[in-house]
Design an enzyme around this catalytic site. Sequence first.
Site, PDB file in Angstrom:
ATOM      1  N   SER A   5       0.831  -1.198   0.000  1.00 55.66           N
ATOM      2  CA  SER A   5       0.000   0.000   0.000  1.00 55.66           C
ATOM      3  C   SER A   5       0.864   1.246   0.000  1.00 55.66           C
ATOM      4  CB  SER A   5      -0.904   0.015   1.240  1.00 55.66           C
ATOM      5  OG  SER A   5      -1.502   1.293   1.347  1.00 55.66           O
ATOM      6  N   HIS A  33      -1.336  -1.151  -4.222  1.00 56.25           N
ATOM      7  CA  HIS A  33      -2.588  -0.727  -3.591  1.00 56.25           C
ATOM      8  C   HIS A  33      -2.537   0.782  -3.344  1.00 56.25           C
ATOM      9  CE1 HIS A  33      -6.143  -1.599  -1.041  1.00 56.25           C
ATOM     10  NE2 HIS A  33      -5.686  -0.659  -0.238  1.00 56.25           N
ATOM     11  N   ASP A  35      -4.667   4.018  -1.867  1.00 54.92           N
ATOM     12  CA  ASP A  35      -5.778   4.390  -0.988  1.00 54.92           C
ATOM     13  C   ASP A  35      -6.262   5.798  -1.301  1.00 54.92           C
ATOM     14  OD1 ASP A  35      -6.086   2.080   0.820  1.00 54.92           O
ATOM     15  OD2 ASP A  35      -3.982   2.515   1.286  1.00 54.92           O
ATOM     16  N   MET A  37      -8.796   8.601  -0.350  1.00 55.05           N
ATOM     17  CA  MET A  37      -9.646   9.015   0.784  1.00 55.05           C
ATOM     18  C   MET A  37     -10.111  10.450   0.570  1.00 55.05           C
ATOM     19  SD  MET A  37      -7.504   7.559   4.008  1.00 55.05           S
ATOM     20  CE  MET A  37      -6.580   6.011   3.941  1.00 55.05           C
ATOM     21  N   HIS A  66      -8.313   1.527  -3.971  1.00 53.21           N
ATOM     22  CA  HIS A  66      -9.246   1.316  -2.850  1.00 53.21           C
ATOM     23  C   HIS A  66      -9.887   2.669  -2.547  1.00 53.21           C
ATOM     24  CE1 HIS A  66      -9.635   0.252   1.742  1.00 53.21           C
ATOM     25  NE2 HIS A  66     -10.808   0.353   1.144  1.00 53.21           N
ATOM     26  N   MET A  68     -12.018   4.954  -0.617  1.00 52.85           N
ATOM     27  CA  MET A  68     -12.704   5.221   0.657  1.00 52.85           C
ATOM     28  C   MET A  68     -13.338   6.598   0.524  1.00 52.85           C
ATOM     29  SD  MET A  68      -9.718   3.634   3.019  1.00 52.85           S
ATOM     30  CE  MET A  68      -8.591   3.717   1.626  1.00 52.85           C
ATOM     31  N   MET A 137     -11.770  -5.333   5.293  1.00 50.47           N
ATOM     32  CA  MET A 137     -10.950  -4.400   6.076  1.00 50.47           C
ATOM     33  C   MET A 137     -10.669  -5.006   7.451  1.00 50.47           C
ATOM     34  SD  MET A 137     -10.170  -1.745   4.304  1.00 50.47           S
ATOM     35  CE  MET A 137      -9.364  -0.882   5.653  1.00 50.47           C
ATOM     36  N   ASP A 175      -6.985  -6.063   4.188  1.00 51.02           N
ATOM     37  CA  ASP A 175      -6.318  -4.755   4.222  1.00 51.02           C
ATOM     38  C   ASP A 175      -6.353  -4.180   5.629  1.00 51.02           C
ATOM     39  OD1 ASP A 175      -5.255  -2.268   3.654  1.00 51.02           O
ATOM     40  OD2 ASP A 175      -6.997  -1.571   2.484  1.00 51.02           O
TER      41      ASP A 175
HETATM   42  C1  DX5 Z   1      -6.300   1.986   5.564  1.00 49.40           C
HETATM   43  C2  DX5 Z   1      -5.868   1.607   4.186  1.00 49.40           C
HETATM   44  C3  DX5 Z   1      -4.793   0.592   4.123  1.00 49.40           C
HETATM   45  C4  DX5 Z   1      -3.498   1.005   4.762  1.00 49.40           C
HETATM   46  C5  DX5 Z   1      -2.919  -0.198   5.394  1.00 49.40           C
HETATM   47  O1  DX5 Z   1      -7.512   2.677   5.516  1.00 49.40           O
HETATM   48  O2  DX5 Z   1      -6.979   1.086   3.457  1.00 49.40           O
HETATM   49  O3  DX5 Z   1      -4.560   0.185   2.781  1.00 49.40           O
HETATM   50  O4  DX5 Z   1      -2.560   1.502   3.878  1.00 49.40           O
HETATM   51  O5  DX5 Z   1      -1.788   0.175   6.107  1.00 49.40           O
HETATM   52  P1  DX5 Z   1      -1.089  -0.831   7.118  1.00 49.40           P
HETATM   53  O6  DX5 Z   1      -0.640  -2.021   6.330  1.00 49.40           O
HETATM   54  O7  DX5 Z   1       0.027  -0.044   7.685  1.00 49.40           O
HETATM   55  O8  DX5 Z   1      -2.128  -1.213   8.132  1.00 49.40           O
HETATM   56 ZN    ZN Z   2      -6.528   0.201   1.483  1.00 53.55          ZN
END
Ligand code: DX5
Ligand code: ZN
Length: 226
Positions: A5, A33, A35, A37, A66, A68, A137, A175
């Site tokens: 990620s 990956h 993220d 947000m 991903h 969010m 998650m 994740d």
């Molecule tokens: C959190 C993200 C994850 C995050 C995971 O909301 O969706 O993808 O990057 O990070 P680690 O592996 O550090 O928990």
């Molecule tokens: Zn993620």
Amino acid sequence: MIAPSLLAADFARLADEAAAVGGAPGVGADWLHVDVMDAHFVPNLTLGLPVVEALLKATAIPVDCHLMIDDPDRWAVGYAEAGSYNVTVHVEAARDPVALAKDLRAAGARAGLSVKPGTPLEPHVETLRHYDTLLVMSVEPGFGGQEFIADVLDKVRTARRLVDTGHLTVLVEIDGGINTDTIEAAAEAGVDCFVAGSAVYGADDPARAVQALREQVVHASPHRWG
Ligand code: DX5
Ligand code: ZN
């Protein structure tokens, strides 16, 4: 499969950070990956479509977005049209997840559906028949570096059973909080794809960290990968 990620990477050097986990097939990262947000669906803000478009030009590793975000019905297809390999939306945010899956696939991506730790799987099994990936998650979405919530492994086991008995065809992705202490339990529960942020980019050698995680998965579930 291991999906580092980029949330835990240096955002000023995304292309280099992608290259740092690349390599020959089966050695480096399988997916990257990303993220997204929006500071509404989750209390954090990261990056959006222009950055993903730039990243897609800079790496050959399949990009796993991903989202969010609120209103994925409006925004998700753009990430598919840009060339993302897999685009995951949250079931808690999508208005019409079945129509959205069709749109994502029509735009050339795999369609992913994610459930937060407190969201049960059962009400969404029929919806998942339209999806290619299920992202479970294992932390509350929003931030990297949180502690793994082991209770979600029940959902992984349920999904694994549904796939193995032919009721679903999703790839099961997990994740949040995946590291050398937690990945074996996730592997034993039946995960196919492991997202890891801080465990990869917090390591001195991210490529080695990816390989070490992969070796642990094979060790923990040799009947599937050995
Ligand atoms: C959190 C993200 C994850 C995050 C995971 O909301 O969706 O993808 O990057 O990070 P680690 O592996 O550090 O928990
Ligand atoms: Zn993620």
